[in-house]
Design an enzyme around this catalytic site. Structure first.
Site, PDB file in Angstrom:
ATOM      1  CB  ILE A 122      -0.975  -0.003   1.203  1.00 48.05           C
ATOM      2  CG1 ILE A 122      -1.945   1.170   1.110  1.00 48.05           C
ATOM      3  CG2 ILE A 122      -0.240  -0.022   2.535  1.00 48.05           C
ATOM      4  CD1 ILE A 122      -3.135   1.052   2.049  1.00 48.05           C
ATOM      5  CB  THR A 133       4.662   7.896   2.758  1.00 49.05           C
ATOM      6  OG1 THR A 133       4.074   7.460   3.976  1.00 49.05           O
ATOM      7  CG2 THR A 133       5.727   8.938   3.059  1.00 49.05           C
ATOM      8  CB  SER A 152       1.322  12.596   9.691  1.00 57.31           C
ATOM      9  OG  SER A 152       2.270  11.759  10.328  1.00 57.31           O
ATOM     10  CD  GLU A 177      -1.089   0.840   8.613  1.00 55.91           C
ATOM     11  OE1 GLU A 177       0.065   1.291   8.484  1.00 55.91           O
ATOM     12  OE2 GLU A 177      -2.051   1.216   7.903  1.00 55.91           O
ATOM     13  CB  THR A 234       4.457   9.642  14.677  1.00 59.04           C
ATOM     14  OG1 THR A 234       3.498  10.705  14.788  1.00 59.04           O
ATOM     15  CG2 THR A 234       5.177   9.743  13.337  1.00 59.04           C
TER      16      THR A 234
END
Length: 382
Positions: free
Chosen positions: A126, A129, A135, A245, A368
Site C-alpha cells: 500500500i 507516503t 502524516s 493496521e 507516529t
C-alpha cells in the site's frame, strides 16, 4: 498471567506457524537480511502452508475466518523468532492490505485478486507516503485523473513496505486535486502496467530483510475497474482500515517486548558477576519485574482490542492507544534488554541487538506516537 482468548484451533495454527518459521525462514533470515529482501517464493510457501488466507472467503481460496486472533498469532510467533523484517512483509500482506480488499473490492475485483493473495502468488503493498508528505495525507500531490474508462496516474510514492516484491499496489491518489480529503481515492495498480516504475530498494537502519522502495508513476493508464471503493472516499476508506493496521503494530509491539523479556531472563540467570548470577541483583530484579508487569498489562489491553475488532467494536482511539503504548513499550523493553546483556547486547549474534534496531521504526510508521495521541485527544473532545 494466563491468556484465555485462544482455543484449540488457534493453538494448532500457532504450531503450524512456528514449524513453518523454523523450517522455512529462520535458516535463511541472515542471508535475506544481507540481501535486503526475501525471495518472492516465501509468500507462495506461506500461502501453501495456510498462513495468508485465514480471513479470505472460501470461494476465493481462503478459510473464511474473519478472526484477527489468527493474525495476532502470526505476529507473536514472528516476534518470538526475532523475524521483524520478514514479519513486516508478511503481516503487511495479511493484516493491512487484505482488509482493504475484503472490505472494498467488488465481486469482480475479488475474483481477480483474492485467490492469488490467499496463495501468496500475488504480493500486496500500500502506498500513501510521498517525499514531501507523511502524516498529512490530504496534502498528497500524486494524481489520478479520469480519462474515459481509465485514470491517468502521475506522481511519486515512497517508503513502501513490500515495495520491490509487490504485484498489487493499493495507492492513495488525488482524483480531484482541488480538494483535500474529499479529493482522495484508492486505485489498485498492477505490476507491469506501462509507466509504473519501481524505484531502488531503500537502505534502512533496521528491518533489513524487508524491501522498502519508492514507486514512480508516469502517465500510468489504470482501468476505472481498478478503483477500490468509491471515488473521493479514499480518505474515509483509509480511516476505516487504519485501526486494523495499528492493532497489528500494537500486537507485534507487545509480542516483541515479551520476547525481549524472555531473552533477558535467560541471560541474567546464566551470566555471573562478582560471583553471582546478575539476575540476583536488586536492580536487575526490579527492572525485569517492572517490564513483566507492563507486558502483562499491555497484553490484556491488546487482547481486548482484538476481540473488539472481531465484533466490529474497535474504535480508532483504542487502536491508537494500543499502537502507541505497545510500540513505546517495545522500545523500552529492548533498551532494558540491551543494557542487562551488557556488551553482549551490542553484538549482532544476540537477538536483542537486532531486535533493538528493528524496533525503532515502530514508533514512526503506521502513524507516529504523536499522531496517535492526537487521535486519542480528539476522541476526548479536546
Amino acid at each position: 498471567m494466563k491468556r484465555t482468548i485462544f482455543d484449540t484451533e488457534h493453538e494448532t495454527f500457532r504450531t503450524q506457524v512456528r514449524d513453518f518459521l523454523t523450517s522455512e525462514v529462520v535458516p535463511h533470515n541472515r542471508a535475506w537480511t544481507e540481501a535486503g529482501i526475501v525471495p518472492r517464493e516465501l509468500f507462495a510457501k506461506a500461502g501453501a502452508a495456510g498462513l495468508l488466507d485465514t480471513a479470505i472467503p472460501v470461494e476465493y481460496g481462503g478459510r473464511g475466518l474473519r478472526d484477527f486472533r489468527y493474525n495476532q498469532i502470526l505476529g507473536e510467533e514472528l516476534a518470538a523468532a526475532n523475524l521483524a523484517g520478514v514479519g513486516l512483509g508478511l503481516t503487511l500482506h495479511t493484516d493491512i492490505c487484505t482488509p482493504y480488499l475484503l472490505n472494498l473490492a467488488t465481486p469482480e475485483q475479488a475474483q481477480r485478486w483474492l485467490p492469488g493473495v490467499a496463495s501468496g502468488e500475488i504480493i500486496t503493498a500500500i502506498g500513501m507516503t510521498e517525499p514531501e508528505i507523511g502524516s498529512d495525507l490530504a496534502s498528497m500531490t500524486a494524481t489520478a485523473i479520469r480519462d474515459g474508462d481509465h485514470y491517468v496516474v502521475n506522481g511519486h510514492k515512497t517508503l513502501i513496505s513490500n515495495g520491490i516484491n509487490a504485484d498489487l499496489l493499493i495507492v492513495a491518489l488525488k482524483t480531484d486535486p482541488q480538494e483535500r480529503h474529499k479529493g482522495i481515492s484508492l486505485l489498485v495498480l498492477e505490476r507491469g502496467m506501462p509507466g509504473l516504475e519501481f524505484g531502488k530498494n531503500l537502505k534502512k537502519v533496521g528491518l533489513k530483510a524487508q524491501d522498502t522502495a519508492e514507486w514512480l508513476f508516469h502517465d500510468v493508464k489504470v482501468p476505472v475497474a481498478n478503483l477500490l471503493g468509491q471515488e473521493g472516499q479514499g480518505f474515509k476508506h483509509l480511516m476505516i482500515n487504519l485501526p486494523a493496521e495499528r492493532l497489528s503494530m500494537g500486537s507485534y509491539g507487545v509480542s516483541a517486548a515479551r520476547a525481549a523479556l524472555e531473552w533477558t531472563l535467560d541471560h541474567v540467570r546464566e551470566r555471573t558477576a562478582f560471583g553471582s548470577p546478575i539476575g540476583t541483583f536488586q536492580n536487575t530484579r526490579f527492572k525485569l519485574a517492572e517490564l513483566a508487569t507492563e507486558v502483562d498489562v499491555a497484553q490484556s489491553f491488546v487482547d481486548a482490542c482484538v476481540q473488539a475488532y472481531d465484533t466490529g467494536d474497535l474504535t480508532a482511539a483504542d487502536a491508537a492507544k494500543a499502537k502507541w503504548w505497545c510500540t513505546e513499550l517495545q522500545g523500552r523493553a529492548l533498551d532494558v534488554a540491551v543494557q542487562l546483556h551488557g556488551g553482549w547486547g551490542y553484538l549482532e549474534e544476540y537477538a536483542v541487538s537486532t531486535a533493538w534496531v528493528d524496533a525503532r521504526i515502530s514508533r514512526i510508521y503506521g502513524g507516529t506516537t504523536e499522531i496517535m495521541k492526537e487521535v486519542i485527544g480528539r476522541d476526548l473532545g479536546l
